[in-house]
Design an enzyme around this catalytic site. Structure first.
Site, PDB file in Angstrom:
ATOM      1  CD  GLU A 114      -2.838  -1.097   2.215  1.00  0.00           C
ATOM      2  OE1 GLU A 114      -3.933  -0.588   1.867  1.00  0.00           O
ATOM      3  OE2 GLU A 114      -2.748  -1.176   3.034  1.00  0.00           O
ATOM      4  CD  GLU A 134      -3.891  -6.489   3.788  1.00  0.00           C
ATOM      5  OE1 GLU A 134      -2.699  -5.249   3.560  1.00  0.00           O
ATOM      6  OE2 GLU A 134      -3.643  -7.217   2.304  1.00  0.00           O
TER       7      GLU A 134
END
Length: 260
Positions: A114, A134
């Site tokens: 990210e 995730e």
């Protein structure tokens, strides 16, 4: 190594920000986010620094968030605290007026990928591994990853990366557009610094206005973005650097950009 979660070193016009929590594979926590903001304050305030490199200590770039910390949280407190802080940090990095480069030395998973999505240029060691795992924890990317990746990759590839949680090799990351290139691990920092030096020789003012044009234009429909570009190049033509660059070309010499 010191106990500081962030190390900031300068070498001429280039600064290197190292996430320095190797014992946790540089997992991001509140203290690290705060220290990163402090480092960005220093870089922002120093006109001699023209390019900022991000890298990690040890065998990881950033291996994600602190899972134990995430497991201790509930929705509203998380939204108001950690999530708020990391969103602000990554947006600050994405819109930072000085060019940014990621030197990815190892695992860049979850929050590591990210962060990469918010950086201008991404150079990978051949030992790097990228991904958004995730989903394997019953979560999904929550530090801007879901929105940045669908704006940078074909939608079907972005969905596959997030839905499966699979790690990508360096070559796979380059092939889908997550990174610029792969270099041998031992050459990573030298190669990154060479790229930074090439950029640092350009006009810092024009780089700033170019980056603002790209970031702002990416959030606009094309018709408005083209008007924005037209206005921004007009600002550039009021700078001394633009005329220094053109004059140097005509005189067949190297330009001396001063940022004015």
């Amino acid at each position: 190594m010191t106990s500081d979660p962030i190390l900031l070193e300068t070498d001429g016009a280039t600064a290197t920000l190292t996430i320095n929590r190797p014992e946790t594979l540089n997992a991001l926590d509140t203290a690290t986010i705060s220290a990163m903001n402090t480092a960005l304050d220093r870089v922002e305030a120093d006109p001699e620094i023209r390019v900022l490199i991000f890298t990690g200590a040890g065998r990881a770039f950033i291996a994600g968030g602190d899972i134990a910390d995430l497991n201790s949280r509930r929705g509203l407190p998380h939204y108001e605290q950690f999530a708020e802080d990391i969103h602000k940090l990554f947006r600050r990095i994405e819109t930072f007026d000085k060019p940014t480069i990621g030197a990815v030395n190892g695992f860049a998973l979850g929050g590591g990928t990210e962060l990469l999505l918010a950086l201008d240029i991404r150079i990978l060691s051949d030992k790097a591994r990228l991904g958004l795992p995730e989903i394997t924890l019953g979560l999904f990317p929550g530090a801007g990853g879901t929105q940045r990746i669908i704006r940078q990759l074909p939608l079907c590839r972005a969905k596959e990366i997030m839905y499966t949680g699979d790690m990508l090799t360096p070559d796979e990351a380059v092939s889908v557009g997550l990174a610029n290139r792969v270099v041998p691990h031992d050459d990573l920092m030298q190669s990154t610094r060479e790229t930074a030096a090439k950029i640092a020789h350009k006009s810092p003012l024009v780089l700033k206005l170019l980056k603002r044009t790209l970031v702002d234009g990416g959030d606009m429909p094309l018709s408005a973005a083209l008007r924005h570009e037209q206005a921004m190049i007009g600002l550039v033509l009021d700078s001394a650097d633009a005329h220094e660059g053109c004059t140097a070309f005509l005189e067949k010499r190297d330009a001396n950009f001063t940022g004015r």
